[in-house]
Design a protein around this motif. Sequence first.
Motif, PDB file in Angstrom:
ATOM      1  N   ARG A  28       0.839  -1.193   0.000  1.00  0.00           N
ATOM      2  CA  ARG A  28       0.000   0.000   0.000  1.00  0.00           C
ATOM      3  C   ARG A  28       0.878   1.249   0.000  1.00  0.00           C
ATOM      4  O   ARG A  28       2.085   1.180   0.187  1.00  0.00           O
ATOM      5  N   ALA A  29       0.253   2.409  -0.211  1.00  0.00           N
ATOM      6  CA  ALA A  29       0.989   3.675  -0.329  1.00  0.00           C
ATOM      7  C   ALA A  29       1.819   3.985   0.912  1.00  0.00           C
ATOM      8  O   ALA A  29       2.879   4.612   0.812  1.00  0.00           O
ATOM      9  N   THR A  74      -5.879   1.169  -5.685  1.00  0.00           N
ATOM     10  CA  THR A  74      -6.468   2.176  -6.566  1.00  0.00           C
ATOM     11  C   THR A  74      -5.950   3.569  -6.186  1.00  0.00           C
ATOM     12  O   THR A  74      -5.412   3.757  -5.092  1.00  0.00           O
ATOM     13  N   PRO A  75      -6.126   4.563  -7.060  1.00  0.00           N
ATOM     14  CA  PRO A  75      -5.653   5.912  -6.740  1.00  0.00           C
ATOM     15  C   PRO A  75      -6.251   6.496  -5.456  1.00  0.00           C
ATOM     16  O   PRO A  75      -5.625   7.340  -4.819  1.00  0.00           O
ATOM     17  N   TYR A 116      -1.748  -1.284 -15.690  1.00  0.00           N
ATOM     18  CA  TYR A 116      -0.923  -0.655 -16.722  1.00  0.00           C
ATOM     19  C   TYR A 116      -0.923   0.870 -16.638  1.00  0.00           C
ATOM     20  O   TYR A 116      -0.046   1.521 -17.198  1.00  0.00           O
ATOM     21  N   GLN A 117      -1.893   1.446 -15.959  1.00  0.00           N
ATOM     22  CA  GLN A 117      -1.938   2.867 -15.633  1.00  0.00           C
ATOM     23  C   GLN A 117      -2.589   2.969 -14.263  1.00  0.00           C
ATOM     24  O   GLN A 117      -3.293   2.041 -13.848  1.00  0.00           O
ATOM     25  N   PRO A 118      -2.404   4.061 -13.528  1.00  0.00           N
ATOM     26  CA  PRO A 118      -3.051   4.162 -12.223  1.00  0.00           C
ATOM     27  C   PRO A 118      -4.567   3.946 -12.339  1.00  0.00           C
ATOM     28  O   PRO A 118      -5.254   4.649 -13.074  1.00  0.00           O
ATOM     29  N   THR A 137     -11.079   3.623 -11.374  1.00  0.00           N
ATOM     30  CA  THR A 137     -10.894   4.966 -10.837  1.00  0.00           C
ATOM     31  C   THR A 137     -12.194   5.553 -10.290  1.00  0.00           C
ATOM     32  O   THR A 137     -12.158   6.511  -9.521  1.00  0.00           O
ATOM     33  N   GLY A 138     -13.344   5.014 -10.688  1.00  0.00           N
ATOM     34  CA  GLY A 138     -14.636   5.511 -10.220  1.00  0.00           C
ATOM     35  C   GLY A 138     -15.188   4.678  -9.079  1.00  0.00           C
ATOM     36  O   GLY A 138     -14.509   3.813  -8.519  1.00  0.00           O
TER      37      GLY A 138
END
Length: 197
Positions: A28-29, A74-75, A116-118, A137-138
């Motif tokens: 995690r972040a 996720t972002p 492959y992308q955030p 992202t949603g």
Amino acid sequence: TVFDPVSGQITRQAPMGLARWYATATTRADGSIFVQGGDLGGQHPELWTTGGGAKMLGLDTSAVDWYYPRNFVTPNGRIFGVDVFGKMYFISPDLGSIRFVGTIPVTGRGSTAVMYQPGKVLVLGGNTNDAVTIDVTGNDPVVTTITSTSTRRDWANSTLLPDGRVLVTGGSGGHNTLDGVNNWAETWDPTTGQWSF
């Protein structure tokens, strides 16, 4: 165990709360590691932190298959996952709740997935040569079927390249067999949505 790449040393840590055969560890972040699944440990995940070791979480993940859940951060800090039967879910940022959000058609223990992308995940292989992208992202995932790979790739590997493309290598036409082995590397370009050799 923890590996230090500078010293080359491996250091034993305190044991996990449960034995886990084929679990997934997701960083995690904040640097903590969310550990989910694994035979004998699939019902409850754990959180590992540097200096704090592993602690059992109250979250019940028994409705998700234990075999290597495909998990990604996720972002907005949630964990997004998809199991080998295609069941998708979100785990809240506080790791206290799970919400199931549908299924995808790409399934099988030999499937592979990569962010492959955030907030955007490519899943392919396994039981067919189908491939999908999932935008997480949603609030709910958006699944898009894309062009299939050239052949079925059971037990393939998908690797994110520095230019944003995804490299897929290996895989066969049957589960745990060498039938229909694909020795050609394919790349998928998210800007065009196309595969190439």
